[in-house]
Design a protein around this motif. Structure first.
Motif, PDB file in Angstrom:
ATOM      1  N   ASP A 308       0.823  -1.123   0.054  1.00  0.00           N
ATOM      2  CA  ASP A 308       0.182  -0.095   0.039  1.00  0.00           C
ATOM      3  C   ASP A 308       0.919   1.202  -0.024  1.00  0.00           C
ATOM      4  N   VAL A 309       2.058   1.032   0.576  1.00  0.00           N
ATOM      5  CA  VAL A 309       2.976   2.424   0.720  1.00  0.00           C
ATOM      6  C   VAL A 309       3.394   2.772  -0.754  1.00  0.00           C
ATOM      7  N   LYS A 310       3.844   1.452  -1.397  1.00  0.00           N
ATOM      8  CA  LYS A 310       4.305   1.663  -2.846  1.00  0.00           C
ATOM      9  C   LYS A 310       3.267   2.288  -3.689  1.00  0.00           C
ATOM     10  N   LEU A 311       2.003   1.876  -3.540  1.00  0.00           N
ATOM     11  CA  LEU A 311       0.861   2.555  -4.357  1.00  0.00           C
ATOM     12  C   LEU A 311       0.801   3.910  -4.088  1.00  0.00           C
ATOM     13  N   ALA A 312       0.880   4.358  -2.742  1.00  0.00           N
ATOM     14  CA  ALA A 312       0.769   5.638  -2.313  1.00  0.00           C
ATOM     15  C   ALA A 312       1.868   6.800  -2.820  1.00  0.00           C
ATOM     16  N   VAL A 313       3.217   5.938  -2.800  1.00  0.00           N
ATOM     17  CA  VAL A 313       4.299   6.759  -3.145  1.00  0.00           C
ATOM     18  C   VAL A 313       4.490   6.813  -4.706  1.00  0.00           C
TER      19      VAL A 313
END
Length: 349
Positions: A308-313
């Motif tokens: 989810d962090v990678k999708l957000a970044v």
């Protein structure tokens, strides 16, 4: 109080009418506490014969409009997934507490965060979501309970409180004063007897042509509203940060200590702590990533929230992972070492 007892008392203060549960470590203090306190308050406590029975008892109580909850730990939550899916299909409000332990399978009884996928992706079958809260202290664990019941009633859905073995067992001072409450809608759908009104039907089976599609579209519209209005996260020392760590729950407390130590060494580090794991603070992390040089995700798993962090970044900067699975707990020294390594890498970039 220990975290498990604090959340149990907070649930009672929040107006929990009925608790159904089956023992499993490391959440047994919740069941034990509720077995004593709920009868004292004239409310319902049932130790069920299984986790499957517990979640279906929650379904029944919730269908009457009562505030109902259950609690368990990872393998027990897996057994509840069918019932949670039924709750979603019937649009019934419920609170489920998962005090996570190591997995997969029966795993061990050590703390873990490896149920992130299960919690934030719904866990059972069908297109549905559960709101997921990830507290990081005993006080916040207690504060989550009135919020969880209010969110459940407002949106007619399951709210999961995702703790872990450390948070459930640790003891900290806690205030249990009633928190300000939301203005909640009435429950005209509840099964309270049909005298002087039409029959209410609570179901998750829709056989008429197009009926299930209509339900799913209504659920998706509701989830979109939740994503717009119910995101909670904490930003810590991120104003001038070049390296930011994303962590939740007990791991965030370890990260906070590592960030302070990094700052003492002159490293511009900060932390973003999601409090709602679904809806995830994607917009907040994505906007902040415009100024970060690198992001590190610290979690007690092989890496789940990191997706989810990678999708957000969204590729704005590198995203790395420091994960400890199977009951492993990261230390502040480990995290600080990773921050130092990232500082060297960022400097060379």
């Amino acid at each position: 109080m220990c975290g498990n007892e604090a959340l149990a008392e907070a649930a009672i203060v929040a107006g929990c009418d009925a608790y159904f549960g089956y023992p499993i470590t490391p959440q047994n203090e919740i069941t034990a506490y509720m077995s004593e306190r709920m009868p004292q308050e004239g409310r319902v406590f049932v130790q069920s014969e299984s986790e499957l029975a517990a979640i279906n008892m929650v379904f029944g109580a919730a269908a009457t409009g009562k505030r109902a909850m259950t609690s368990s730990s990872s393998p027990g939550i897996s057994l509840m997934q069918e019932g949670i899916s039924y709750l979603a299909g019937a649009e019934l409000p419920a609170v489920v507490v998962n005090v996570m332990r190591g997995g997969p399978g029966l795993g061990n009884i050590a703390p873990s965060q490896a149920d992130y996928f299960q919690a934030t992706r719904g866990g059972g079958h069908g297109d549905y979501r559960t709101i997921v809260l990830g507290p990081s202290s005993v006080q916040e664990l207690a504060d989550c309970m009135p919020l969880a019941f209010d969110l459940a009633d407002q949106y007619r859905m399951t709210v999961m409180v995702l703790a872990d073995g450390i948070l459930g067992q640790m003891m900290e001072p806690v205030m249990l004063d009633p928190k300000p409450r939301r203005q909640l809608p009435p429950k005209p759908w509840a099964l309270t007897g049909m005298k002087d009104r039409r029959q209410n039907i609570v179901r998750s089976l829709y056989l008429a042509d197009g009926a299930l599609e209509e339900l799913n579209n209504r659920l998706m519209a509701k989830y979109q509203q939740i994503q717009e209005h119910e995101v909670l996260c904490e930003e810590y020392r991120v104003e001038d940060a070049e390296i930011v760590i994303v962590a939740y729950g007990i791991a965030a407390r370890i990260v906070r200590a590592a960030v302070d130590q990094a700052r003492d060494e002159g490293i511009a580090a900060g932390m973003i702590r999601p409090i709602t794991l679904w809806p995830f603070p994607s917009n907040q992390i994505g906007a902040a990533a415009e100024t970060f040089r690198m992001v590190l995700t610290v979690e007690m798993s092989c890496g789940q929230m990191v997706e989810d962090v990678k999708l957000a970044v969204a590729g704005k900067c590198p995203v790395l992972l420091h994960g400890r699975p199977g009951g492993g707990v990261p230390t502040d020294d480990e995290v600080l070492d990773r921050i130092r390594q990232m500082t060297i890498r960022a400097g060379a970039a």
